[in-house]
Design a protein around this motif. Structure first.
Motif, mmCIF file in Angstrom:
data_model
loop_
_atom_site.group_PDB
_atom_site.id
_atom_site.type_symbol
_atom_site.label_atom_id
_atom_site.label_comp_id
_atom_site.label_asym_id
_atom_site.label_seq_id
_atom_site.Cartn_x
_atom_site.Cartn_y
_atom_site.Cartn_z
ATOM 1 N N LEU A 129 -5.929 -34.450 7.366
ATOM 2 C CA LEU A 129 -6.756 -35.483 7.995
ATOM 3 C C LEU A 129 -5.904 -36.493 8.771
ATOM 4 O O LEU A 129 -6.334 -37.020 9.802
ATOM 5 N N ALA A 130 -4.690 -36.749 8.269
ATOM 6 C CA ALA A 130 -3.798 -37.673 8.981
ATOM 7 C C ALA A 130 -3.406 -37.077 10.335
ATOM 8 O O ALA A 130 -3.360 -37.783 11.348
ATOM 9 N N CYS A 131 -3.128 -35.789 10.341
ATOM 10 C CA CYS A 131 -2.805 -35.108 11.604
ATOM 11 C C CYS A 131 -3.991 -35.196 12.563
ATOM 12 O O CYS A 131 -3.839 -35.538 13.736
ATOM 13 N N ALA A 132 -5.174 -34.882 12.029
ATOM 14 C CA ALA A 132 -6.376 -34.921 12.863
ATOM 15 C C ALA A 132 -6.590 -36.329 13.423
ATOM 16 O O ALA A 132 -6.996 -36.507 14.575
ATOM 17 N N ARG A 133 -6.287 -37.305 12.610
ATOM 18 C CA ARG A 133 -6.506 -38.699 12.999
ATOM 19 C C ARG A 133 -5.671 -39.101 14.206
ATOM 20 O O ARG A 133 -6.113 -39.870 15.056
ATOM 21 N N ILE A 134 -4.455 -38.554 14.277
ATOM 22 C CA ILE A 134 -3.581 -38.921 15.398
ATOM 23 C C ILE A 134 -3.513 -37.820 16.462
ATOM 24 O O ILE A 134 -2.738 -37.899 17.400
ATOM 25 N N ALA B 54 0.007 -37.518 19.698
ATOM 26 C CA ALA B 54 -1.048 -36.537 19.985
ATOM 27 C C ALA B 54 -0.456 -35.318 20.684
ATOM 28 O O ALA B 54 0.311 -35.446 21.634
ATOM 29 N N GLY B 55 -0.796 -34.154 20.167
ATOM 30 C CA GLY B 55 -0.309 -32.904 20.754
ATOM 31 C C GLY B 55 0.877 -32.304 20.020
ATOM 32 O O GLY B 55 1.082 -31.094 20.073
ATOM 33 N N HIS C 133 -9.671 -31.296 22.410
ATOM 34 C CA HIS C 133 -8.295 -31.522 21.961
ATOM 35 C C HIS C 133 -7.978 -30.554 20.807
ATOM 36 O O HIS C 133 -8.793 -30.377 19.908
ATOM 37 N N PRO C 134 -6.780 -29.927 20.802
ATOM 38 C CA PRO C 134 -6.446 -28.995 19.721
ATOM 39 C C PRO C 134 -6.461 -29.686 18.356
ATOM 40 O O PRO C 134 -5.877 -30.759 18.195
#
Ligand code: 7RM
Length: 649
Positions: A150-155, A131-132, A254-255
């Motif tokens: 979506l995978a990025c958003a998920r983590i 995250a981040g 959260h960004p």
């Protein structure tokens, strides 16, 4: 075609209004209790892992916090919850390859999406992304782009999409600014029937970049690619990873992503969007403005995923709403000029969202082309990216919307994250060419030069937003001062200045008149004059350059550059054809083909004020073939004569 639409035709039909998501009472609700309105929308439309305690914290303006204390996962909201609700078999994405079915067209259901996003999330985690951490995505319009986001958003790893048409230099600047840890790309992309390489641009961009640990490569075209130690194939990693993954709730603030956009300087700004507010407003507007009914509609937004319209109206808004949508890889003219309408017919598209420049191009090709296809499924049409001229608006409605579909002209920006000004198709009596009024929950004004709101019809002023909104940008990545300076200083601290000129008409409709700063809009793409000027002066034969946006019938604006060559670079009697071509190619290489000047004029001098500011207004007159306006504030008033003589005017 009827040239004149009667006023009655422009009111919503009772049948449409009866089923519309956007209703008139929303305006009253939002006016009565602004925060309460957004809080209710947030609780109704999104699934929260933890409810929020405070709707809006504006105490540290212009740095907003929305839905404070709330937690949610964006990927869960866009994918998993639809599967849990029993809609796993619903098609999320009808992917149409540019080359058609033999080139990998496929349908992904929400259950497919859940598995693929989980696999990609597991892969990113196994590469040490937490995250981040930032992930740069440089992909064509293929399902993997959506899966990667979506995978990025998920983590909780903010993504930074870079449009596949940008050059390696532009990509490098963006990767460096965000200090990305991973880059996701493809071997190549299909463009107008040809397989073009993509990965070499990444390899070049990464020269000397320290932050990137891995490059994840999707195989799309199957071309030869050079391979480095840090590279991994998507099909060998993502497609073999475990297909379940537990989404972790993120703070509402959260960004979620960074998206670079052109401003008034040469350096693009990383616009930062966060989790809860952004997801809410993109879903809300997709529901009330596009009137999306997920059980029955087939929605199609033609934008590229590398622009904000692709983020908000292909990925986050529609998927949060559980939509079935078309994603098309290619251009409207491949392999023929009827390609889009063939796709509408094939999938029975009901809602189409596109840009005025595309509509004007189709107009040029002639209405005989769409007339060959069955477009009767269409019931809502949308427009975005630049002002739509009434003629294009009427053509769109007549030939694509059978003369009856409402056309919603939606004004918004990368910075606003979601639609801000637009008619509601079941409520508003339409006005061709106008974005009309702020949507419920959004407030705008038009200010005069003194910063006073004006409501006088026809008096031209500056468009501002008067209240924070959930999907507003939170800052410019790594540069809070630039955020405050760019958006909240001119008419601040009370008003967000959008950079657009606007006016009201007699009926109280807002007409957006285009940028008032040094930002151009070419085919709906934002380009800054300064960015192209810096690219031009990088060339060793250019001494000085000035760029203006000149009105263009098809692209809205076109890039016109005036350059002074270095001593010895131009010869008497030389018609400059070779250097002009070289400079056009140079800009394409530095920024990307979209920034390539339509016209480059080699001039002996540039018109400047005494303080050295280039008078673009005069250059624009020249570029548009008009008589040159008032030149009295020039340091040297003879300059315009010298330039005109040189251009043979
Ligand atoms: C969504 C998007 C933003 C700029 C904006 C305007 C112009 C966008 C309209 C429009 C008139 C519209 N984001 N613009 N939509 N002008 N009517 N409906 O385009 O950040 O790339 O551009 O685009 O100038 O400030 S963007």
């Amino acid at each position: 075609m009827t040239d004149q639409t009667t006023p009655d035709d422009l009111a919503p039909s009772p049948a449409f209004s009866a089923h519309a998501n956007g209703t008139a009472d929303l305006y009253a609700q939002a006016d009565a209790d602004f925060e309460g309105f957004w809080a209710r929308q947030a609780r109704e439309r999104l699934t929260w892992a933890k409810d929020f305690d405070q709707t809006l914290d504006w105490s540290n303006a212009p740095f907003a916090k929305w839905f404070v204390g709330g937690q949610l996962n964006v990927a869960y909201n866009c994918v998993d919850r639809h599967v849990e609700a029993g809609n796993g078999d619903r098609v999320a994405i009808h992917f149409e390859a540019e080359g058609g079915d033999d080139f990998g067209s496929r349908a992904l259901t929400y259950a497919d999406l859940q598995r693929e996003v989980s696999q990609a999330a597991n892969t990113l985690e196994s590469l040490g992304v937490t995250a981040g951490d930032r992930v740069a995505i440089y992909l064509p319009m293929i399902p993997e782009a959506i899966v990667a986001m979506l995978a990025c958003a998920r983590i909780g790893a903010p993504h930074s999409l870079v449009f596949g048409g940008f050059s390696s230099e532009a990509l490098k600047a963006r990767i460096e600014d965000a200090a990305a840890k991973v880059v996701i790309t493809a071997d190549g992309q299909y463009r107008r029937g040809k397989a073009l390489p993509l990965k070499p641009a990444v390899d070049q961009a990464l020269n000397g970049v320290e932050s990137v640990e891995h490059v994840l490569v999707v195989r799309r075209t199957g071309g030869e690619v050079a391979w480095n130690e840090r590279d991994l194939w998507w099909h060998e990693t993502v497609e073999t990873a475990a297909d379940t993954h537990t989404p972790q709730p993120m703070d509402a603030e959260h960004p979620l992503f960074i998206l670079y956009t052109s401003g008034t300087t040469g350096r693009p700004k990383g616009i930062l969007h966060t989790t809860g507010g952004y997801l809410l407003q993109s879903a809300y507007t997709n529901s009330i403005v596009h009137d999306l009914h997920p059980e029955t509609d087939v929605y199609w937004c033609t934008a590229d995923i590398g622009w904000v319209t692709g983020h908000s109206y292909i990925v986050y808004g529609p998927l949060a709403n559980g939509a079935t949508q078309v994603v098309y890889e290619g251009t409207p003219d491949t392999p023929h000029n009827g390609r889009w309408w063939e796709i509408v017919e094939k999938y029975k598209v009901t809602i189409l969202y596109t840009a005025p420049t595309a509509i004007r191009t189709c107009m040029k090709w002639g209405h005989e082309i769409p007339e060959k296809y069955d477009l009767s499924s269409i019931r809502v049409l949308g427009s975005v990216g630049e002002p739509i001229n009434p003629e294009a608006w009427r053509w769109y409605r007549e030939y694509i919307g059978a003369g009856t579909a409402p056309v919603v002209d939606t004004w918004w920006q990368t910075e606003t994250g979601a639609i801000m000004i637009s008619p509601l198709p079941g409520v508003t009596t339409l006005e061709p060419g106008s974005a009309q009024r702020p949507i419920p929950g959004v407030s705008a004004e038009i200010l005069d030069d003194e910063g006073t709101p004006t409501h006088d019809p026809e008096s031209v002023g500056y468009l501002v937003l008067t209240k924070p909104w959930p999907s507003m940008l939170r800052t410019v990545w790594g540069d809070d001062d630039r955020y405050r300076e760019t958006y909240w200083s001119r008419f601040g601290p009370k008003y967000y200045f959008a950079g657009d000129g606007a006016k009201y008409d007699e009926k109280g409709n807002i007409w957006i008149l285009g940028r008032v700063d040094d930002v151009m809009n070419v085919s709906g793409h934002r380009l800054s004059t300064a960015e192209i000027e810096s690219a031009l002066v990088l060339h060793d034969r250019v001494a000085e350059a000035a760029v203006v946006g000149a009105t263009d019938e098809t692209t809205g604006q076109a890039v016109v550059a005036f350059v002074i060559l270095r001593q010895g670079a131009s010869h008497e009697g030389d018609d400059n054809t070779a250097i002009v071509e070289e400079l056009r190619a140079h800009v394409a290489k530095e920024i990307g083909p979209i920034a390539k000047p339509r016209t480059i004029m080699v001039v002996p001098e540039l018109p400047k004020t005494r303080s050295g500011k280039i008078m673009r207004r005069l250059l624009r007159d020249l570029a548009e073939g008009r008589e040159v306006g008032d030149a009295t504030t020039l340091a040297d008033s003879s300059v315009m004569n010298v330039i005109q003589a040189g251009l043979g005017n």
